[in-house]
Motif scaffolding. Sequence first.
Motif, short mmCIF file in Angstrom:
data_model
loop_
_atom_site.label_atom_id
_atom_site.label_comp_id
_atom_site.label_asym_id
_atom_site.label_seq_id
_atom_site.Cartn_x
_atom_site.Cartn_y
_atom_site.Cartn_z
N ILE A 88 15.84 83.08 77.68
CA ILE A 88 14.55 82.68 76.94
C ILE A 88 13.80 80.77 77.16
CG2 ILE A 88 13.77 82.03 75.11
CD1 ILE A 88 13.51 85.03 76.51
N HIS A 89 15.43 79.76 77.24
CA HIS A 89 15.30 78.90 77.04
C HIS A 89 14.23 78.18 78.79
CE1 HIS A 89 15.91 74.93 76.83
NE2 HIS A 89 17.36 74.72 77.76
N ILE A 90 15.02 78.70 79.69
CA ILE A 90 14.72 77.70 80.48
C ILE A 90 13.04 79.05 80.82
CG2 ILE A 90 15.13 78.61 83.09
CD1 ILE A 90 18.28 78.96 82.55
N ASN A 91 12.58 79.84 80.73
CA ASN A 91 11.55 80.67 81.21
C ASN A 91 10.76 79.89 80.25
OD1 ASN A 91 13.11 81.57 82.66
ND2 ASN A 91 12.29 83.40 82.66
N TYR A 92 10.93 79.92 78.74
CA TYR A 92 10.62 78.99 77.95
C TYR A 92 9.96 77.46 77.08
CZ TYR A 92 9.18 84.12 78.58
OH TYR A 92 8.33 85.36 79.51
N GLY A 93 11.47 77.27 77.77
CA GLY A 93 11.06 75.44 77.17
C GLY A 93 11.88 75.78 75.78
N LEU A 101 19.12 78.49 71.24
CA LEU A 101 18.76 79.41 70.81
C LEU A 101 20.34 80.66 70.23
CD1 LEU A 101 16.08 79.92 73.51
CD2 LEU A 101 15.99 78.94 71.32
N LEU A 102 20.68 80.21 71.36
CA LEU A 102 22.11 81.19 70.26
C LEU A 102 22.51 81.31 69.55
CD1 LEU A 102 23.66 83.35 71.48
CD2 LEU A 102 25.59 81.51 72.45
#
Length: 247
Positions: A88-93, A101-102
């Motif tokens: 999610i971090h990589i794909n949505y910044g 996020l974790l």
Amino acid sequence: MIRVLAEAVRNTKSAAENKNRYIERRNIVKIKAAIFDMDGTLVDSLGVWNVLWARIGKKFSGKPDFMPSTEDDKRVRTLTLKDAMELIHINYGFGKSGSELLEFANELISDFYRNDVTLKKGAYEFLEHCKETGVKMCIASATATDLIKMAMEHCGLEKYFSKVFSCGEIGRGKDFPDVFLMAAEYLGEEISDTWVFEDSLVAVQTAAKAGFPTVGIYDKFNFGQDIIKETATVYIDADETLMKLIS
């Protein structure tokens, strides 16, 4: 040993003709060992993902209606939470890192498993029957071990399972058979006598390819029900429970 009703789908004409028509083969078989998924299989927990997306969207983008793409939403459900948040971090910044996020997700999900998660209908009765009839049982889940144990304690499941296997500790998700093979080795029965209980399409497909008989379980928050129904040895539909397996 539990006696179950095994149903297999068999095509007789074209796929289109058989879309809504299944020919059932009924055979009495015996389960010596069982590998259970947790989320969506034994406990009614997959709805927590929608809550998590809304909270993440609100906190990190100001969008409380955030939902990842359908492809990403499917993907994260077979990943460890760490890998899911990295995706999610990589794909949505969102966030400074997947670790940020974790940490946020862990707090929300831990509270849910500790206080709110509930068993799916028929799960307790089926596990009790398995225990009484000597079926060897363990958990194999993509969920972190500490969260699994929270859910087990909250729902009173500790007495049924001798061991918990987590993809996070093994290092591979359920798109690989590792967690099922390790669980089967621990239970000590032949793969053909060790049934895998799953609600995830990817997990059902992986277990089936590895030679396990499978029980596919409907969950309204999961994807690919038609394919699960075609792939699984036995399918538990929306209006059915695991008690269907007891003859």
